[in-house]
Design an enzyme around this catalytic site. Structure first.
Site: not given
Length: 285
Positions: A120, A136
């Protein structure tokens, strides 16, 4: 070569999913090489780039369930592919939304199978929100679009049902009106005492032509209650002249409707008329 709707859907889904997975992998690779773990590398105001390793689901949820999430994502992606192949009717927005969800799931699966965690790197600076990535975003946007298509389907089905019910109601109303009109016409026919009462017209001219309605005319010829075979030559010629006049006035685009009205004669109308008597099986005066 022209693609069928099914072929177009499969091609759109495949190209979109592959492009998004490649984009997700490219950004994650760049982030792993250029960002430091836990520190902001680039600050763009409301958005900053920082490296985080996530062993959970999207947006850092469910930490520690890596392989379970891999199995769940694989099942969802397979179900999406099977649905697209077997679905009889689809919409482009549905294909796009499912392509986004599948791309996000595949992106996460690749991360967990190769490194055991998800990379991330995107962070909102104006709100306390988990760090996330391109996959995401794909899943989130895809789910939102999928709900939009579902609600639009429901709304469209409701409109179709309402239109079908309105059409049936209109057809029933038309049938009822036709039955009422038929009953009224039959009642008027039975109560008619003259031609006007029977067929009705706006104007009747001296030559027998009647204006039934604006732009529609008819010609009426009347004949006395007489047998053509027993009529005199002059009466037969008169009948033929009137019929010929009627037919001569017709053109190929004019329809002919003949109305025969039979009514009983009262004794006063018969008077002292002499009827034929049967002589040897033949009618003779």
């Amino acid at each position: 070569m022209k693609l069928s709707r099914k072929q177009f859907d499969i091609l759109l889904f495949a190209l979109l999913a592959v492009w998004l997975v490649a984009t997700d992998r490219g950004f994650k690779s760049w982030a792993a090489q250029n960002l430091q773990m836990g520190s902001i590398g680039y600050d763009f105001g409301p958005i900053a780039l920082t490296l985080v390793h996530n062993s959970g689901a999207a947006f850092g949820m469910g930490q520690g369930g890596g392989m379970l999430f891999v199995a769940m994502a694989a099942i969802i992606v397979i179900a999406i592919v099977v649905w697209i192949v077997l679905a009889k009717q689809t919409r482009t927005l549905e294909i796009v939304s499912l392509g986004l969800i599948a791309a996000g799931g595949v992106g996460h699966c690749i991360d967990r199978l190769t490194t055991g965690y998800v990379v991330d790197f995107i962070q909102f600076t104006f709100v306390d929100f988990p760090v996330f990535n391109i996959a995401d975003m794909c899943i989130t946007i895809g789910v939102v679009l999928l709900f939009v298509t579902m609600f639009s389907h429901i709304h469209a089905d409701e409109k179709k049902i309402k239109a079908s019910l309105d059409e049936k109601a209109a057809a029933q109303q038309a049938r009822r009106e036709a039955q009422v009109a038929k009953a009224k016409a039959e009642a008027a026919r039975r109560a008619a005492k003259d031609v006007y009462s029977l067929i009705g017209f706006d104007a009747l001219y001296s030559d027998g032509i009647a204006q039934v309605e604006p732009g529609l005319f008819s010609q009426t010829s009347t004949f006395n209650d007489i047998s053509y075979q027993s009529a005199s030559d002059e009466e037969q010629k008169s009948i033929c002249r009137r019929m010929r006049k009627l037919y001569d006035g017709l053109t190929p685009d004019v329809g002919l409707q003949m109305l025969l009205v039979n009514r009983p004669l009262s004794p006063s109308e018969i008077g002292n008329r002499r009827f034929f008597e049967s002589v040897g099986g033949l009618a003779a005066p």
